[in-house]
Design an enzyme around this catalytic site. Structure first.
Site, PDB file in Angstrom:
ATOM      1  NE  ARG A 104      -1.702   7.414  -9.302  1.00  0.00           N
ATOM      2  CZ  ARG A 104      -1.088   6.300  -8.959  1.00  0.00           C
ATOM      3  NH1 ARG A 104      -0.905   5.346  -9.845  1.00  0.00           N
ATOM      4  NH2 ARG A 104      -0.669   6.122  -7.720  1.00  0.00           N
ATOM      5  NE  ARG A 155      -4.277   4.225  -6.896  1.00  0.00           N
ATOM      6  CZ  ARG A 155      -3.183   3.996  -6.203  1.00  0.00           C
ATOM      7  NH1 ARG A 155      -2.163   3.444  -6.756  1.00  0.00           N
ATOM      8  NH2 ARG A 155      -3.104   4.306  -4.942  1.00  0.00           N
ATOM      9  CG  ASP A 167      -1.307   1.813  -9.753  1.00  0.00           C
ATOM     10  OD1 ASP A 167      -0.339   2.599  -9.790  1.00  0.00           O
ATOM     11  OD2 ASP A 167      -1.295   0.762  -9.101  1.00  0.00           O
ATOM     12  CG  ASP A 180       1.596  -1.352  -9.638  1.00  0.00           C
ATOM     13  OD1 ASP A 180       2.171  -0.253  -9.604  1.00  0.00           O
ATOM     14  OD2 ASP A 180       0.709  -1.689  -8.850  1.00  0.00           O
TER      15      ASP A 180
END
Length: 154
Positions: free
Chosen positions: A81, A91, A94, A96
């Site tokens: 990343r 990307r 990711d 989160d």
């Protein structure tokens, strides 16, 4: 504590990358208790010709939330990343932190629940697979209710 993480990407072999994320989470963060189905979604907030692959995982951890976030960032970096975009953009991966039980945190660099999760189909749909009855600690609504709201808005 149990945390729910939203995983996604749209560059490279995303399925393989998300599988590698799960292995690294097990090594660095804690026990992966559940994983959602994979969801294919359109980019949100930007245009791109490649769709996203999204997944959610529930992890039991003994780490504090700052350490969980730091490990997630380190895993993203280890898997290629780069942060070329300030906001939404393509990307490789990711990760989160979207929920942490009933915990509510609003500090610089750490906000739990994720402040936009209730607006994002690409987060709610996979989270709905593994925690449909989880009540958002601020909104006092289940993940399934929030998902239905997003679907109705289109």
């Amino acid at each position: 504590m149990e945390v729910i993480l939203a995983l996604g990407g749209n560059r490279g072999d995303v399925g393989d990358t998300l599988n590698r994320v799960e292995v690294l989470l097990a090594e660095r963060v804690g026990t992966v208790l559940a994983r959602s189905r994979d969801h294919v979604t359109a980019p949100d907030g930007f245009s791109d010709d490649q769709l996203f692959l999204n997944r959610a995982v529930r992890v039991r951890t003994s780490l504090d939330l700052h350490a969980v976030l730091a490990e997630c960032s380190a895993i993203e970096t280890a898997l290629g990343r780069t942060r070329e975009h300030q906001g939404p953009g393509p990307r490789t991966v990711d990760i989160d932190l979207v929920l942490a039980g009933e915990h509510i945190v609003d500090e610089p660099g750490l906000t739990v629940p994720h402040p936009r999760m209730h607006l994002r189909y690409f987060v709610l749909s996979p989270v709905g697979d593994i925690a449909p009855d989880h009540v958002h600690p601020l909104l006092q609504r289940t993940v399934l209710d929030l998902l239905n709201d997003v679907k109705q808005r289109g």
